[in-house]
Design a protein around this motif. Structure first.
Motif: not given
Ligand SMILES: NC(=O)c1ccc[n+]([C@@H]2O[C@H](COP(=O)([O-])OP(=O)(O)OC[C@H]3O[C@@H](n4cnc5c(N)ncnc54)[C@H](OP(=O)(O)O)[C@@H]3O)[C@@H](O)[C@H]2O)c1
Length: 269
Positions: A2-3, A22-29, A229-230
């Motif tokens: 989830e975001e 990098f995290l933004k490219s994975k859909g995070h704010i 993700e852990t």
């Protein structure tokens, strides 16, 4: 996954910026911080807010602004930091204090500011960007090593204190990465009449060559995502070249004086 709302101290350049992009490219704010909002806001790849880790009211204001805007902070990446080199004997006390404030007490105050929100949410992840140099006392980098080592240790203590709150705190120690850290670093001058002159000068050349040949900071971004993700993160993580990670392992298994001899040989001292 989830975001997540991710808050990165020092998101304007180097490792912090690379993690953010990098995290933004994975859909995070992603919200990063800078001390120079006017200069850096317009060409930044991520949202930036103003913050100086050496100023507690600016820390509180940046955190509360972010929570007001995005509703929460799920992940804090305590990344802001500066370098310093020099013989300890010749390093001005004011510079030692500045580094300890930026690399140790500032990040601790950022954690203090974010914890009440995370405790209320009964969840949260804090990743402290320390350094492989925080595992050992490297010559002419003693103050930097001490500041990062201190952050490693206080994390161990805080993990136990916060264990019942659903919050995870961990350390991520990078090896050498190609960033601008050497530009902002305080270099004690190589003094003509210093008893450390030759040894310090040679060590400084060695340190700078390592940062210039350092890895791409995107690797740190990938590692941060893995940690996010852990479900139950480890206490310590390392990221960087195999030889640099190996140096920590050797420190754990070798007798102290053997390890010291390895360092002396490595730096040709
Ligand atoms: N590069 C490496 O090889 C390496 C290795 C191990 C660990 N690290 C650690 O990784 C972190 C990032 O370093 P980097 O290599 O990416 O260096 P960098 O490119 O110089 O970036 C440093 C960041 O910290 C911020 N910063 C510095 N002083 C600050 C202060 N007083 N308050 C708030 N922000 C401040 C800067 O933001 P503004 O100037 O915009 O405010 C900048 O975004 C540091 O903690 C460093 O010790 C780096």
């Amino acid at each position: 996954m989830e975001e997540k709302v991710v808050f990165i101290t020092g998101g304007s350049s180097g490792i912090g910026r690379a993690i953010g992009v990098f995290l933004k490219s994975k859909g995070h704010i992603v919200v990063g911080t800078t001390r120079y909002l006017d200069q850096k806001k317009s060409d930044s790849a991520i949202e930036l807010v103003s913050m100086d880790v050496t100023n507690n009211s600016s820390i509180k204001s940046a955190i509360s602004t972010t929570v007001e805007k995005h509703g929460r902070i799920d992940v804090l990446i305590n990344n802001a930091g500066i370098g310093i080199t020099g013989p300890v004997e010749e390093t001005p006390g004011s510079e030692i204090n500045r580094v300890m404030k930026t690399n140790f007490s500032g990040p601790v105050q950022v954690i203090q500011a974010v914890l009440p929100y995370m405790r209320q949410a009964k969840k949260g992840l804090i990743i402290n960007i320390t350094s492989i140099a925080g595992y050992m006392g490297l010559p002419y980098r003693g103050v930097y090593c001490a500041s990062k080592g201190a952050l490693e240790l206080i994390t161990e203590a805080m993990r136990i204190e916060t264990k019942d709150f659903g919050i995870h705190i961990t350390n991520l120690a990078p090896g050498d990465f190609a960033t601008n850290i050497a530009d902002g670093r305080f270099h004690a001058p190589v003094k003509e009449n210093s008893p450390y002159r030759e040894a310090y000068k040679n060590t400084l050349d060695n340190i700078n060559a390592h940062v210039e040949l350092g890895s791409d900071p995107i690797e740190v971004g990938r590692k941060v995502l893995k940690i996010m993700e852990t479900s139950n993160p480890r206490i310590h993580y390392k990221v960087g070249k195999r030889s640099q990670k190996m140096s920590v392992f050797l420190k754990h298994i070798l007798p102290d004086k053997w390890y010291e001899r390895l360092l002396i040989n490595h730096y040709k001292l």
